[in-house]
Structure formats: structure tokens, C-alpha cells
Design an enzyme around this catalytic site. Structure first.
Site, PDB file in Angstrom:
ATOM      1  CG  ASP A   1       6.451  -2.906   9.714  1.00  0.00           C
ATOM      2  OD1 ASP A   1       6.771  -4.103   9.147  1.00  0.00           O
ATOM      3  OD2 ASP A   1       5.719  -1.710   9.766  1.00  0.00           O
TER       4      ASP A   1
ATOM      5  NE  ARG B   1      -2.582   0.700   3.721  1.00  0.00           N
ATOM      6  CZ  ARG B   1      -3.207   1.180   4.598  1.00  0.00           C
ATOM      7  NH1 ARG B   1      -4.384   1.166   4.684  1.00  0.00           N
ATOM      8  NH2 ARG B   1      -2.827   1.681   6.147  1.00  0.00           N
TER       9      ARG B   1
ATOM     10  CB  THR C   1      -1.678   7.272  -3.529  1.00  0.00           C
ATOM     11  OG1 THR C   1      -0.777   6.114  -2.680  1.00  0.00           O
ATOM     12  CG2 THR C   1      -0.950   7.971  -4.527  1.00  0.00           C
TER      13      THR C   1
HETATM   14  C1  PRP Z   1      -1.140  -3.863   5.049  1.00  0.00           C
HETATM   15  C2  PRP Z   1      -2.620  -5.099   4.843  1.00  0.00           C
HETATM   16  C3  PRP Z   1      -3.219  -5.568   4.071  1.00  0.00           C
HETATM   17  C4  PRP Z   1      -3.013  -3.397   3.243  1.00  0.00           C
HETATM   18  C5  PRP Z   1      -4.124  -3.429   3.779  1.00  0.00           C
HETATM   19  O1  PRP Z   1      -0.032  -4.920   3.739  1.00  0.00           O
HETATM   20  O2  PRP Z   1      -1.708  -6.371   5.138  1.00  0.00           O
HETATM   21  O3  PRP Z   1      -2.587  -6.032   2.462  1.00  0.00           O
HETATM   22  O4  PRP Z   1      -2.091  -3.326   3.953  1.00  0.00           O
HETATM   23  O5  PRP Z   1      -4.628  -2.220   3.335  1.00  0.00           O
HETATM   24  P1  PRP Z   1      -5.674  -1.365   2.758  1.00  0.00           P
HETATM   25  O6  PRP Z   1      -7.568  -2.273   2.161  1.00  0.00           O
HETATM   26  O7  PRP Z   1      -5.903   0.067   3.018  1.00  0.00           O
HETATM   27  O8  PRP Z   1      -5.782  -1.737   1.262  1.00  0.00           O
HETATM   28  P2  PRP Z   1       1.009  -3.544   3.275  1.00  0.00           P
HETATM   29  O9  PRP Z   1       0.758  -2.490   2.579  1.00  0.00           O
HETATM   30  O10 PRP Z   1       1.339  -2.335   5.253  1.00  0.00           O
HETATM   31  O11 PRP Z   1       2.278  -4.642   2.552  1.00  0.00           O
HETATM   32  P3  PRP Z   1       3.065  -5.389   3.492  1.00  0.00           P
HETATM   33  O12 PRP Z   1       1.887  -6.914   3.975  1.00  0.00           O
HETATM   34  O13 PRP Z   1       3.634  -6.345   3.042  1.00  0.00           O
HETATM   35  O14 PRP Z   1       3.112  -5.303   5.437  1.00  0.00           O
HETATM   36  N1  URA Z   2      -2.205  -2.122   7.399  1.00  0.00           N
HETATM   37  C1  URA Z   2      -2.326  -2.913   8.433  1.00  0.00           C
HETATM   38  O1  URA Z   2      -1.076  -3.447   8.641  1.00  0.00           O
HETATM   39  N2  URA Z   2      -2.509  -2.369   8.971  1.00  0.00           N
HETATM   40  C2  URA Z   2      -3.736  -1.293   9.357  1.00  0.00           C
HETATM   41  O2  URA Z   2      -4.576  -1.333  10.435  1.00  0.00           O
HETATM   42  C3  URA Z   2      -3.676  -0.882   8.281  1.00  0.00           C
HETATM   43  C4  URA Z   2      -3.400  -1.410   7.097  1.00  0.00           C
END
Ligand code: PRP
Ligand code: URA
Length: 208
Positions: free
Chosen positions: A202, A103, A107
Site C-alpha cells: 500500500d 496474504r 488466516t
Molecule cells: C505482504 C508483503 C509480503 C507478505 C508478508 O504482501 O509484501 O508478501 O505480506 O507476509 P508473510 O510473511 O506473513 O507472508 P501482501 O499480502 O500484503 O500483498 P501486496 O504486496 O500485494 O500488498
Molecule cells: N506485510 C506488510 O506489508 N507489512 C507487514 O508488517 C506485514 C506484512
């Protein structure tokens, strides 16, 4: 809400509280993600189709059952990986097809970086896995990808959903049921779910 199932199971509620706790360290966090995912998958797969399977017990012949549908687990990288591990234990013949999205911090839109799906679908049911349904951008984009691949029966399995993310999924993909451990209150100004559990990627991988 139609097509949205928030688990009422006490084991899920207990484990989710441990997961949310800021003092839960990554090893325990990963264990809880795996366990909660397995419990949610049990609920999400209640309508899978079986076919009769003749067999012999030590006492007699009988007809049992076996799964008819070929199942695909689709973890959204990175945070969906722990969920896939937990569910794969329950259905070891499932195929696992990773989709890489992150994400964008400004944005909040999903950016795709990994997709190795073959041209033709190899499964008939897909469980899309991501612990956090926040704005819904990642879940909607992944569901778009899986539908374009040609899979008709799709379910989203997450851990915590925000009302905003649920609404986005229901608008884009009203045919896809959503299974969650809990529906939380709202998103904060950074797009994080409140009360939530913080950053699921994380916290699993110790990178926060
Ligand atoms: C987090 C989570 C989802 C996304 C959710 O991933 O695991 O994939 O955010 O957010 P959204 O519903 O607003 O799209 P992140 O982008 O942090 O990547 P990661 O899993 O690699 O940490
Ligand atoms: N992604 C996460 O890991 N946590 C949140 O709360 C939202 C998006």
C-alpha cells in the site's frame, strides 16, 4: 542466527528510518525501497562466481572478470516490485520472474495468483525479493516454487524481518540465506511487523 544477515551499513540504516516514517509519501517510499534493495543486493551477491574475461584497455591487454552465473530476480507481487527495479539497475541482464501471492487477511496464509515460470529453469541463481518477512508464509511458499522449478542457489532479500518469519524460513529452507536491512521486534495480532513500516504494498502504490 545462522544464514541471516542484517545489514550494518549506515546508508541502509539512514534510508530505512526514512522508509519507516509514516510521513514518507509513496514517491519517496518507492525511491527508498529501490535504493535499499540495491545496497542489500550488493551484500547478497558478494559470492557470485566470475570467469576471466580478456579485454583491451586503451593502454594494454588484460584479463578482467565477468559474471558466470545467470541471475533471476523473483519479486513477490506486489511489494517486491520496487526491490526488483532497484536491483535490476545493478544487473540489467538478470531475468525477472514474478510470483503473485497475497496474504489472506484472516488466516495470514499466502494465496497464489500468478506464476508463469516455464517448465525448465532458465537461471542458476535466484534472488527472491519481498520487503516484508512477517509470518514467513509468502517467502516459504515462493522458495518452494523456485526450488520446484529446479534452481539450487537461492537467496531471500527483504527489508524488514520479524523473528517469526525468519524462524519459519530457517525451518522450511535452512539452506537459503536471508539478507535484511533490519530484524524487528515482533508481529502484532494482525500479523504486522512491529515497529515495521506498515503495509509495504500500500505504501509503495498509494493504495492504503
Ligand atoms: C505482504 C508483503 C509480503 C507478505 C508478508 O504482501 O509484501 O508478501 O505480506 O507476509 P508473510 O510473511 O506473513 O507472508 P501482501 O499480502 O500484503 O500483498 P501486496 O504486496 O500485494 O500488498
Ligand atoms: N506485510 C506488510 O506489508 N507489512 C507487514 O508488517 C506485514 C506484512
Amino acid at each position: 542466527m545462522p544464514n541471516v544477515f542484517a545489514s550494518q551499513h549506515p546508508l541502509v540504516a539512514h534510508k530505512l528510518s526514512r522508509l519507516r516514517d509514516r510521513n514518507t509519501e509513496p514517491k519517496k517510499f518507492r525511491e527508498l525501497v529501490r535504493e535499499i534493495a540495491a545496497l542489500l543486493a550488493y551484500e547478497a551477491t558478494a559470492d557470485l562466481v566470475t570467469v576471466p574475461r580478456p579485454l583491451e584497455t586503451p593502454l594494454t591487454a588484460m584479463t578482467g572478470a565477468e559474471l558466470k552465473e545467470k541471475i533471476g530476480l523473483v519479486p513477490i507481487l506486489r511489494a517486491g516490485l520496487g526491490m526488483a527495479e532497484g536491483i535490476w539497475e545493478l544487473m540489467p541482464t538478470a531475468e525477472v520472474w514474478h510470483i503473485g501471492l497475497y496474504r489472506d487477511e484472516q488466516t495470514l496464509k499466502p494465496v497464489q495468483y500468478y506464476n508463469k515460470l516455464p517448465v525448465e529453469p532458465t537461471v542458476s541463481v535466484c534472488l527472491i525479493l519481498d520487503p516484508m518477512l512477517a509470518t514467513g508464509g509468502s517467502a516459504v511458499a515462493t522458495t518452494d516454487i523456485v526450488k520446484r522449478w529446479g534452481v539450487k542457489k537461492i537467496k531471500f532479500v527483504g527489508v524488514i524481518g520479524a523473528p517469526e518469519g525468519i524462524a519459519a524460513m530457517q525451518k522450511a529452507h535452512p539452506d537459503v540465506p536471508i539478507y535484511l536491512a533490519a530484524i524487528d521486534d515482533h508481529l502484532n495480532e494482525h500479523g504486522y511487523i512491529v515497529p515495521g513500516l506498515g503495509d509495504a504494498g500500500d505504501r509503495q502504490f498509494g493504495t492504503g
